[in-house]
Design an enzyme around this catalytic site. Structure first.
Site, PDB file in Angstrom:
ATOM      1  N   ARG A 155       0.891  -1.280   0.003  1.00 46.63           N
ATOM      2  CA  ARG A 155      -0.088   0.130   0.044  1.00 46.63           C
ATOM      3  C   ARG A 155       0.809   1.301   0.114  1.00 46.63           C
ATOM      4  NH1 ARG A 155      -3.197  -3.028   3.573  1.00 46.63           N
ATOM      5  NH2 ARG A 155      -5.046  -3.860   2.377  1.00 46.63           N
TER       6      ARG A 155
ATOM      7  N   LYS B 190       2.734  11.214 -12.095  1.00 45.39           N
ATOM      8  CA  LYS B 190       1.778  10.107 -13.081  1.00 45.39           C
ATOM      9  C   LYS B 190       2.767   8.926 -13.076  1.00 45.39           C
ATOM     10  CE  LYS B 190      -0.813  12.728 -16.214  1.00 45.39           C
ATOM     11  NZ  LYS B 190      -1.122  13.070 -17.577  1.00 45.39           N
TER      12      LYS B 190
ATOM     13  N   GLU C 137       9.456  17.013 -26.215  1.00 44.00           N
ATOM     14  CA  GLU C 137       8.914  17.486 -24.906  1.00 44.00           C
ATOM     15  C   GLU C 137       8.794  18.663 -24.488  1.00 44.00           C
ATOM     16  OE1 GLU C 137       6.223  16.049 -23.920  1.00 44.00           O
ATOM     17  OE2 GLU C 137       6.333  13.844 -24.456  1.00 44.00           O
TER      18      GLU C 137
ATOM     19  N   LYS D 139       6.550  22.851 -16.312  1.00 45.57           N
ATOM     20  CA  LYS D 139       5.777  21.622 -16.032  1.00 45.57           C
ATOM     21  C   LYS D 139       5.251  21.525 -14.626  1.00 45.57           C
ATOM     22  CE  LYS D 139       4.906  16.767 -16.147  1.00 45.57           C
ATOM     23  NZ  LYS D 139       5.160  15.487 -16.692  1.00 45.57           N
TER      24      LYS D 139
ATOM     25  N   GLU E 245      -5.207  16.279 -13.222  1.00 44.60           N
ATOM     26  CA  GLU E 245      -5.421  16.599 -14.483  1.00 44.60           C
ATOM     27  C   GLU E 245      -6.920  16.758 -14.767  1.00 44.60           C
ATOM     28  OE1 GLU E 245      -2.999  14.122 -17.516  1.00 44.60           O
ATOM     29  OE2 GLU E 245      -4.761  14.549 -18.821  1.00 44.60           O
TER      30      GLU E 245
ATOM     31  N   ARG F 282      -3.842  20.658 -16.679  1.00 44.20           N
ATOM     32  CA  ARG F 282      -2.685  19.748 -16.814  1.00 44.20           C
ATOM     33  C   ARG F 282      -2.801  18.987 -18.164  1.00 44.20           C
ATOM     34  NH1 ARG F 282       0.439  15.664 -12.759  1.00 44.20           N
ATOM     35  NH2 ARG F 282       1.597  14.740 -14.414  1.00 44.20           N
TER      36      ARG F 282
ATOM     37  N   ASN G 294      -0.773  17.487 -23.028  1.00 44.79           N
ATOM     38  CA  ASN G 294      -0.923  16.251 -24.071  1.00 44.79           C
ATOM     39  C   ASN G 294      -0.911  16.959 -25.494  1.00 44.79           C
ATOM     40  OD1 ASN G 294      -1.251  14.192 -21.901  1.00 44.79           O
ATOM     41  ND2 ASN G 294      -3.529  14.890 -21.813  1.00 44.79           N
TER      42      ASN G 294
ATOM     43  N   HIS H 232      -0.377  14.609 -28.304  1.00 48.60           N
ATOM     44  CA  HIS H 232      -0.105  13.128 -27.816  1.00 48.60           C
ATOM     45  C   HIS H 232      -1.365  12.318 -28.073  1.00 48.60           C
ATOM     46  CE1 HIS H 232       2.873  14.984 -25.439  1.00 48.60           C
ATOM     47  NE2 HIS H 232       3.256  13.628 -24.711  1.00 48.60           N
TER      48      HIS H 232
ATOM     49  N   HIS I 189      -0.182   8.746 -29.725  1.00 43.96           N
ATOM     50  CA  HIS I 189      -0.642   7.677 -29.102  1.00 43.96           C
ATOM     51  C   HIS I 189      -0.929   6.780 -30.142  1.00 43.96           C
ATOM     52  CE1 HIS I 189      -0.489   9.211 -24.782  1.00 43.96           C
ATOM     53  NE2 HIS I 189       0.675   8.929 -24.988  1.00 43.96           N
TER      54      HIS I 189
ATOM     55  N   HIS J   6       8.546   7.834 -28.767  1.00 45.33           N
ATOM     56  CA  HIS J   6       7.654   8.635 -28.223  1.00 45.33           C
ATOM     57  C   HIS J   6       7.742   9.925 -28.733  1.00 45.33           C
ATOM     58  CE1 HIS J   6       4.494  10.039 -25.892  1.00 45.33           C
ATOM     59  NE2 HIS J   6       5.167  10.802 -25.038  1.00 45.33           N
TER      60      HIS J   6
END
Ligand code: GLY
Length: 347
Positions: free
Chosen positions: A106, A128, A170, A212, A222, A226, A230, A233, A237, A248
């Site tokens: 946990r 993330k 990026e 960022k 997000e 936020r 993307n 993206h 993707h 990427h």
């Protein structure tokens, strides 16, 4: 030691020599490192004093199965809640580390030493930590901030050229969405020299992280702003799902170019700003060749299981340093992209 940035009250980001910073910030507890074979070979000094679990390479290992393997190894080694977990590697290693550390027993405390440019300016920053399921990126994961992130530009000296360039995508992305000054600075950079100019590289990394970190600070989970991170993206993707030809960063560069062109088509962006975005991507070394047909790419976007209420959320640049997020019907987005494709004669 003063961090360069702090996200929330407890996630500290340092930019500088890892050998000086790490001893200051690493808790005195037992430490378990998660890394990969390339880091073990290139930077053995980083792993020398910790027990280490090595994971494989490539996007295909970013799975729940890898998390289970790591947890099993932790269990066998008798790792408990008092252990500190250190992720040393690129974005895949730091995602796996953040996810495993957040869920094993946990939750254990953890920190990152990103060793790629993409990791230092994006993947390791912001908490993330996700893995892919059935080719859908980051479907399972956590929002959980690392206790520290140490970004040492010197570690990038051993990075293959293509991977270094992936990080530039990026950096350009963050400049397009949030920082016109950084964008103008990048327009003056000699990208062939950037990697060897440590001072300039540190300045650029710092500027990218500053932007960022500020966005994450305002919208960690997000719910709104936020989402701007993307940019490019959604298309990237879709490209990555259909083809392994681009990494990427390269896919994000193609996605950004196509979205900038679509923004012009939609009357959201001046043609001159779009030209500046494409010119900067080209100067940074991106071929910008779309590896799959537009029709195929859009099919992936529209059937994306991640889209909510059957709608897609697309980030459009509105000028250099600003953007908007539009929620659209998939076919509305597809027809905008197809209009632009026909006009440009692109594939
Ligand atoms: N890489 C996008 C984000 O951190 O939100």
């Amino acid at each position: 030691m003063q961090p360069s940035f702090v996200i929330g009250s407890a996630s500290r980001i340092y930019i500088g020599p890892v050998n000086e910073i790490l001893p200051e910030v690493l808790p005195k507890n037992r430490v378990a490192a998660i890394s990969d074979a390339a880091i073990d070979r290139l930077h053995p000094e980083l792993l020398a004093s910790c027990e280490t679990v090595l994971v494989g390479k490539g996007e295909s290992i970013k799975t729940l199965q890898t998390i289970e393997t790591v947890c099993r190894k932790f269990l066998e080694a008798g790792i408990d809640r008092s252990t500190f977990v250190l992720g040393i590697g690129g974005g895949i290693v730091t995602d796996i580390t953040g996810f495993a550390a957040s869920t094993y027993m946990r939750g254990l405390r953890f920190g990152f030493i990103p060793t790629t440019l993409l990791g230092q300016v994006d993947a390791a920053i912001g908490g993330k930590n996700g893995v892919n399921i059935d080719g859908y990126k980051n479907i399972a994961g956590t929002f959980n901030q690392p206790q520290f992130v140490i970004c040492d530009p010197a570690l990038l000296a051993t990075l293959p050229e293509r991977e270094f360039r992936a990080g530039l995508a990026e950096i350009i992305k963050i400049a397009v969405i949030a920082d016109a000054e950084l964008f103008a600075r990048l327009e003056t950079v000699d990208f062939a020299r950037l990697r060897s100019d440590r001072e300039l590289l540190a300045e650029i990394i710092r500027a990218a992280i500053r932007n960022k970190a500020a966005i994450v600070e305002r919208d960690e989970h997000e719910a709104g702003e936020r989402r701007k991170l993307n940019l490019g993206h959604t298309l990237a993707h879709a490209i990555e799902k259909c083809s392994t030809r681009l990494n990427h960063g390269e896919a994000v560069a193609v996605g950004m170019k196509r979205i900038a062109e679509a923004a012009v088509q939609a009357g959201l962006l001046a043609a001159g700003d779009c030209e500046r975005i494409t010119a900067l991507l080209v100067r940074a070394g991106f071929a910008l060749e779309q590896p799959i047909e537009t029709k195929r790419m859009l099919k992936e976007v529209t059937k994306d299981k991640k889209s909510r209420d059957g709608l897609v959320r697309i980030v459009f640049p509105t000028r250099i340093g600003d953007c908007i997020v539009r929620t659209m019907q998939p076919n509305e987005f597809a027809s905008l992209m197809q209009r632009q494709t026909k006009k440009e004669g692109a594939i």
